[in-house]
Design a protein around this motif. Sequence first.
Motif, short mmCIF file in Angstrom:
data_model
loop_
_atom_site.label_atom_id
_atom_site.label_comp_id
_atom_site.label_asym_id
_atom_site.label_seq_id
_atom_site.Cartn_x
_atom_site.Cartn_y
_atom_site.Cartn_z
N VAL A 221 0.83 -1.20 0.00
CA VAL A 221 0.00 0.00 0.00
C VAL A 221 0.86 1.26 0.00
CG1 VAL A 221 -1.63 1.35 1.37
CG2 VAL A 221 -1.99 -1.11 1.07
N VAL A 222 1.82 1.30 0.92
CA VAL A 222 2.68 2.48 1.02
C VAL A 222 3.55 2.62 -0.22
CG1 VAL A 222 4.59 3.51 2.34
CG2 VAL A 222 2.67 2.45 3.54
N GLY A 223 4.01 1.50 -0.76
CA GLY A 223 4.83 1.56 -1.96
C GLY A 223 4.09 2.13 -3.15
N VAL A 224 2.85 1.73 -3.34
CA VAL A 224 2.05 2.26 -4.45
C VAL A 224 1.81 3.76 -4.27
CG1 VAL A 224 -0.24 2.22 -5.52
CG2 VAL A 224 0.97 0.07 -5.07
N LEU A 225 1.44 4.16 -3.08
CA LEU A 225 1.19 5.59 -2.84
C LEU A 225 2.46 6.42 -3.00
CD1 LEU A 225 -1.23 5.54 0.24
CD2 LEU A 225 -1.78 6.11 -2.13
N SER A 226 3.58 5.89 -2.56
CA SER A 226 4.84 6.61 -2.67
C SER A 226 5.27 6.72 -4.13
CB SER A 226 5.92 5.91 -1.86
OG SER A 226 5.55 5.85 -0.50
N ALA A 227 5.08 5.64 -4.88
CA ALA A 227 5.40 5.68 -6.30
C ALA A 227 4.53 6.70 -7.02
CB ALA A 227 5.21 4.29 -6.91
N TYR A 228 3.26 6.77 -6.66
CA TYR A 228 2.36 7.74 -7.28
C TYR A 228 2.78 9.17 -6.94
CZ TYR A 228 -1.96 9.96 -8.83
OH TYR A 228 -2.89 10.76 -9.47
N THR A 229 3.22 9.37 -5.69
CA THR A 229 3.72 10.69 -5.29
C THR A 229 4.94 11.08 -6.11
OG1 THR A 229 2.91 10.34 -3.02
CG2 THR A 229 4.57 12.04 -3.34
N ALA A 230 5.86 10.14 -6.28
CA ALA A 230 7.05 10.41 -7.09
C ALA A 230 6.69 10.65 -8.56
CB ALA A 230 8.03 9.25 -6.98
N TYR A 231 5.70 9.91 -9.05
CA TYR A 231 5.25 10.08 -10.43
C TYR A 231 4.69 11.48 -10.66
CZ TYR A 231 2.42 9.19 -14.64
OH TYR A 231 1.86 9.25 -15.90
N LEU A 232 3.95 11.99 -9.70
CA LEU A 232 3.33 13.31 -9.84
C LEU A 232 4.33 14.44 -9.67
CD1 LEU A 232 -0.02 12.93 -7.86
CD2 LEU A 232 0.27 13.03 -10.34
N ALA A 296 5.18 2.43 -12.88
CA ALA A 296 5.60 3.10 -11.65
C ALA A 296 4.92 2.50 -10.43
CB ALA A 296 5.30 4.60 -11.74
N LEU A 297 3.63 2.27 -10.51
CA LEU A 297 2.90 1.74 -9.36
C LEU A 297 3.32 0.31 -9.06
CD1 LEU A 297 -0.72 3.11 -9.97
CD2 LEU A 297 1.17 4.14 -8.69
N GLY A 301 5.09 -0.69 -5.59
CA GLY A 301 4.51 -1.69 -4.71
C GLY A 301 5.51 -2.78 -4.36
N ALA A 302 6.28 -3.22 -5.37
CA ALA A 302 7.26 -4.28 -5.14
C ALA A 302 8.35 -3.81 -4.18
CB ALA A 302 7.87 -4.72 -6.46
N PHE A 303 8.86 -2.60 -4.39
CA PHE A 303 9.93 -2.11 -3.52
C PHE A 303 9.40 -1.73 -2.14
CE2 PHE A 303 12.64 -2.32 -7.11
CZ PHE A 303 13.93 -2.32 -6.62
N GLY A 304 8.13 -1.36 -2.06
CA GLY A 304 7.53 -1.13 -0.74
C GLY A 304 7.47 -2.40 0.06
N VAL A 305 7.07 -3.50 -0.59
CA VAL A 305 7.04 -4.80 0.08
C VAL A 305 8.45 -5.22 0.50
CG1 VAL A 305 6.57 -7.27 -0.23
CG2 VAL A 305 4.93 -5.57 -1.06
#
Length: 358
Positions: A221-232, A296-297, A301-305
């Motif tokens: 969850v945190v990985g996807v949100l963080s990737a989206y933040t970096a993407y934006l 990106a997502l 997610g993978a690196f967050g895990v």
Amino acid sequence: MTLADLAAVELLAAAFAGGAFGAAAGALPSFSLAGLVVVVGELYAMGVRSLGGAVPVDVTGGVAFGAVLGPHVAFGGGAAAVAYAARRGYLDSTGEAHDPKDVTRGLGSRPDVLAVGGAFGVVGYWVATLAGSLSIPVDPVALGVVVSALAHRVALGYSVVGASEGRLFDMSPFDSERGDAAVETDGGRDGATDDGSLGPTVDPWLPYQYRWGEVAALGAVVGVLSAYTAYLTGSAFLAFGITVSVLFLLCAGVADIPVTHHMALPASTVVVALAGVSGGAPAPGAVAGAVPLGVALALGGAFGVLGGLVGEVAQRVFYAHAETHLDPPAASIVVTSGAIGALAIAGVLPAAAWVPTP
């Protein structure tokens, strides 16, 4: 920073003061402040760059990751100081066996406590500066936190690990009636409290965040949100700053606050690195123009895990059976940043973002 910075008196004085401040205010409160400064610094840099200007002051690097609030300085100094204060009997006795781990508490103004915090602030500063100067392909700040913690355990007479080899991953004493039913006696610490009684000797870093499946789910969850933040935003650090800022609630005693910055940072970093944005400075639009959102997502997610699971390994090996605080997220970031650096060196990623590479 260069090797010459290792001996610069002015910088050593600043690092000493930063470590002493971490002792006075508390390791975790000072780290939470660093998170707030990261958020401010990244938003400031994004605003300037969006207008086509050059960022005149690196608030994130100079303040949040520097001698003022850098985790290798202030957090590391605070963690060493609370271990020292426990050794000297300065901490209030509440019947707990783990006072030396209490990084949420400030330690006030005792000169000797401040001096210990300052000394280990210098240790963390030296480690991070040397690692960066030698382009060791891991996060130098996280490496400084880990080495400082190992050093304070040795210097203050604490066990480096706290358990025999066969028990490093064993959380069963805590699992059994939430730690009330078993005591470790096979070469680890005996859990003795000030009144001579035995307390639980398996002390998970976060009692509500240590089961493998739950940690992995949180990391995704945190990985996807963080990737989206970096993407934006193009920022490798904004999501990290947000997740660290939340730790003020943990300091305030709010129940079950997750600690996730070791999941957020590699997720954001790998996305920014894939886009070829070097240096870690916010570059609005650069990531979105180079990396498909789905990719990106998925990577985030993978690196967050990965960050979450490596952190759990670190807490079982270096925290749960030991007596002082060695930060599991910092240990995780050393590993995940090293993985990103290795991918960059191998040519899989076009850039390692903020991770030094030779």
